[in-house]
Enzyme design. Structure first.
Site, short mmCIF file in Angstrom:
data_model
loop_
_atom_site.label_atom_id
_atom_site.label_comp_id
_atom_site.label_asym_id
_atom_site.label_seq_id
_atom_site.Cartn_x
_atom_site.Cartn_y
_atom_site.Cartn_z
N ARG A 45 0.85 -1.20 0.00
CA ARG A 45 0.00 0.00 0.00
C ARG A 45 0.88 1.25 0.00
O ARG A 45 0.62 2.22 -0.68
CB ARG A 45 -0.96 0.02 1.20
CG ARG A 45 -1.70 1.34 1.30
CD ARG A 45 -2.87 1.43 2.27
NE ARG A 45 -2.90 0.50 3.35
CZ ARG A 45 -2.14 0.58 4.46
NH1 ARG A 45 -1.30 1.57 4.63
NH2 ARG A 45 -2.23 -0.35 5.39
N TYR A 97 -17.07 18.41 -13.37
CA TYR A 97 -17.42 17.01 -13.63
C TYR A 97 -18.44 16.53 -12.59
O TYR A 97 -18.25 16.77 -11.38
CB TYR A 97 -16.14 16.17 -13.57
CG TYR A 97 -16.39 14.69 -13.63
CD1 TYR A 97 -16.81 14.07 -14.80
CD2 TYR A 97 -16.21 13.90 -12.51
CE1 TYR A 97 -17.05 12.72 -14.85
CE2 TYR A 97 -16.45 12.54 -12.54
CZ TYR A 97 -16.88 11.96 -13.71
OH TYR A 97 -17.12 10.62 -13.75
N ASP A 169 -7.79 19.79 -13.01
CA ASP A 169 -8.14 18.48 -13.55
C ASP A 169 -7.78 18.52 -15.03
O ASP A 169 -8.45 19.18 -15.82
CB ASP A 169 -9.63 18.22 -13.32
CG ASP A 169 -10.06 16.83 -13.79
OD1 ASP A 169 -9.41 16.27 -14.70
OD2 ASP A 169 -11.06 16.32 -13.24
C1 LIG Z 1 -14.06 10.69 -15.63
C2 LIG Z 1 -13.61 11.93 -15.02
C3 LIG Z 1 -13.30 12.00 -13.65
C4 LIG Z 1 -13.51 10.82 -12.72
O1 LIG Z 1 -12.62 9.79 -13.00
P1 LIG Z 1 -12.91 8.24 -12.69
O2 LIG Z 1 -11.69 7.58 -13.17
O3 LIG Z 1 -14.15 7.86 -13.43
O4 LIG Z 1 -13.12 8.11 -11.21
C5 LIG Z 1 -12.83 13.19 -13.15
N1 LIG Z 1 -12.68 14.28 -13.94
C6 LIG Z 1 -12.98 14.27 -15.24
C7 LIG Z 1 -12.78 15.50 -16.05
C8 LIG Z 1 -13.45 13.10 -15.83
O5 LIG Z 1 -13.76 13.10 -17.13
#
Ligand SMILES: *Cc1c(COP(=O)(O)O)cnc(C)c1O
Length: 399
Positions: A45, A97, A169
């Site tokens: 981990r 998102y 993000d």
């Molecule tokens: C899909 C997505 C997420 C979440 O990711 P997962 O891998 O599905 O948990 C977060 N931010 C954006 C912009 C996404 O497209």
């Protein structure tokens, strides 16, 4: 060095055996010579060599200090929010998102974290929202699903002037097109499920920290909360990354063709793609996304109803109806009833996610084939409308 060379050069050759592919260390623990005397790993981990290879690669790709791999994009986002404490505030992009919105609103609000949403395409709105309590500014650029582009550098300056961190993000752009840390961001997150993995065959997340101090805190949270990515999935993400630059280049060129085509269709009211000159944030997208505008295109129909959107998304053959994006195979989805169903209707519409908005994840198929596919689906819409009109007229005559 070009992106593709840099990326491939950054994947390590196994020191022990010379293996050109990163080995999968499928183990839970590591034998120690004496208590605390080990070869750099004690429990999987806390650290695993396959994960380490991926995490180092992520840090390099994003020009950060260190990277961390998580079991999903949301687990990665969750780890970043855990840097905060009760009473702190997040200023976030308004078309966040859907899953991140749910996490912020339904989990972290209960823990005493306040979140305010602003139109981050306008840095002045971010500045106006910042308070002493703001510890984190949360951006997606381009955003999901309206492809809004925010000026990362300007917002980093504003956030830092108020003592807040900026997290971006970077899922939609990928590090091939945009490296937020180089523009001043403190943290980058990814849903590696999307472009990094690239083959629609895993769920994974990534966090990259700009500094050693933030890296240490995130590493602590990763180990303390335990949402790590398994070795086999780390291997798959590394394998996906080998072709990232190539794939993104193709996604971009096809997406631009698809966006331009959609603009010519009478059924389409609006096309969202940062590569179009008509996109309101085109200039800033051009400045901060070095070599392309990504593989996601969104459109709104003139008949702005869920029914019309449903007809289109169920009429394509090559574009499959599914959540997610960033894979080799083209996908499309209807955010109002799929990815954004947990966002309140008024807020969804206010953020530009219209009832008929359709999001396309343009894959690696031939551009002309994809255009033909969309053309047929839009034709089906016109045909259905003509049919309804004939029926309505017949009913009117009977009445
Ligand atoms: C899909 C997505 C997420 C979440 O990711 P997962 O891998 O599905 O948990 C977060 N931010 C954006 C912009 C996404 O497209």
């Amino acid at each position: 060095m070009q992106a593709s060379t840099y990326l491939l050069q950054s994947i390590p050759v196994d020191e022990l055996t010379g293996a050109i592919a990163v080995p999968i260390y499928q183990t839970s623990t590591f034998v120690q010579e004496a208590p605390g005397v080990n070869k750099g790993y004690d429990y999987a981990r806390s650290g695993n060599p396959t994960r380490r290879a991926l995490e180092d690669l992520l840090a390099k790709l994003e020009y950060g200090h260190s990277g961390y791999a998580f079991a999903s994009g949301l687990a990665a986002i969750d780890a970043v929010v855990k840097l905060l404490s009760a009473g702190d505030q997040i200023v976030a992009i308004d078309d966040l998102y859907g899953g991140a919105f749910r996490l912020f609103e339904q989990v972290y609000r209960r823990f005493g974290i306040d979140i305010v949403y602003v139109d981050t395409a306008n840095p002045a709105e971010v500045a106006a929202a910042l308070t002493e309590r703001t510890k984190l500014v949360w951006l997606e650029s381009p955003s999901n699903p309206t492809l809004k582009v925010s000026d990362i550098q300007a917002i980093a300056d504003v956030a830092h002037a108020h003592g807040a961190l900026l997290c971006v993000d970077n899922t939609f752009a990928s590090p091939v097109l945009q490296q937020p840390i180089r523009l001043g961001a403190d943290i980058v997150v990814h849903s590696a499920t999307k472009y990094l993995g690239g083959h629609s065959d895993l769920i994974a997340g990534a966090v990259v920290a700009a500094t050693a101090e933030l890296g240490q805190q995130l590493k602590f949270i990763q180990n303390a909360s335990g949402g790590i990515l398994a070795p086999f999935d780390c291997f798959l993400v590394i394998r996906g990354l080998e072709t990232l630059a190539l794939r993104v280049e193709r996604h971009c060129s096809t997406a631009l063709k698809v966006a331009r085509y959609l603009q010519t269709r009478p059924e389409v009211a609006a096309v969202y793609y940062p590569g179009l000159e008509t996109h309101p944030n085109h200039a800033i997208a051009k400045k901060q996304q070095r070599s392309g505008f990504g593989g996601i295109v969104a459109l709104v129909l003139k008949d702005d109803t869920q029914e019309a959107a449903t007809r289109v998304v169920t009429s394509t053959q090559y574009f499959k109806l599914a959540e997610s994006l960033g894979g080799a195979k083209s996908l499309l989805c209807h955010p109002a009833t799929m990815t954004h169903k947990s966002t309140p209707v008024a807020q969804r519409r206010a953020a530009g996610v219209a009832d008929s908005l359709i999001r396309l994840s343009v894959g690696l198929e031939d551009a002309d084939d994809l255009i033909e596919d969309l053309g047929r689906a839009l034709d089906a819409l016109t045909a259905a409308k003509a049919e309804t009109e004939v029926e309505l007229e017949a009913e009117a005559q009977l009445a």
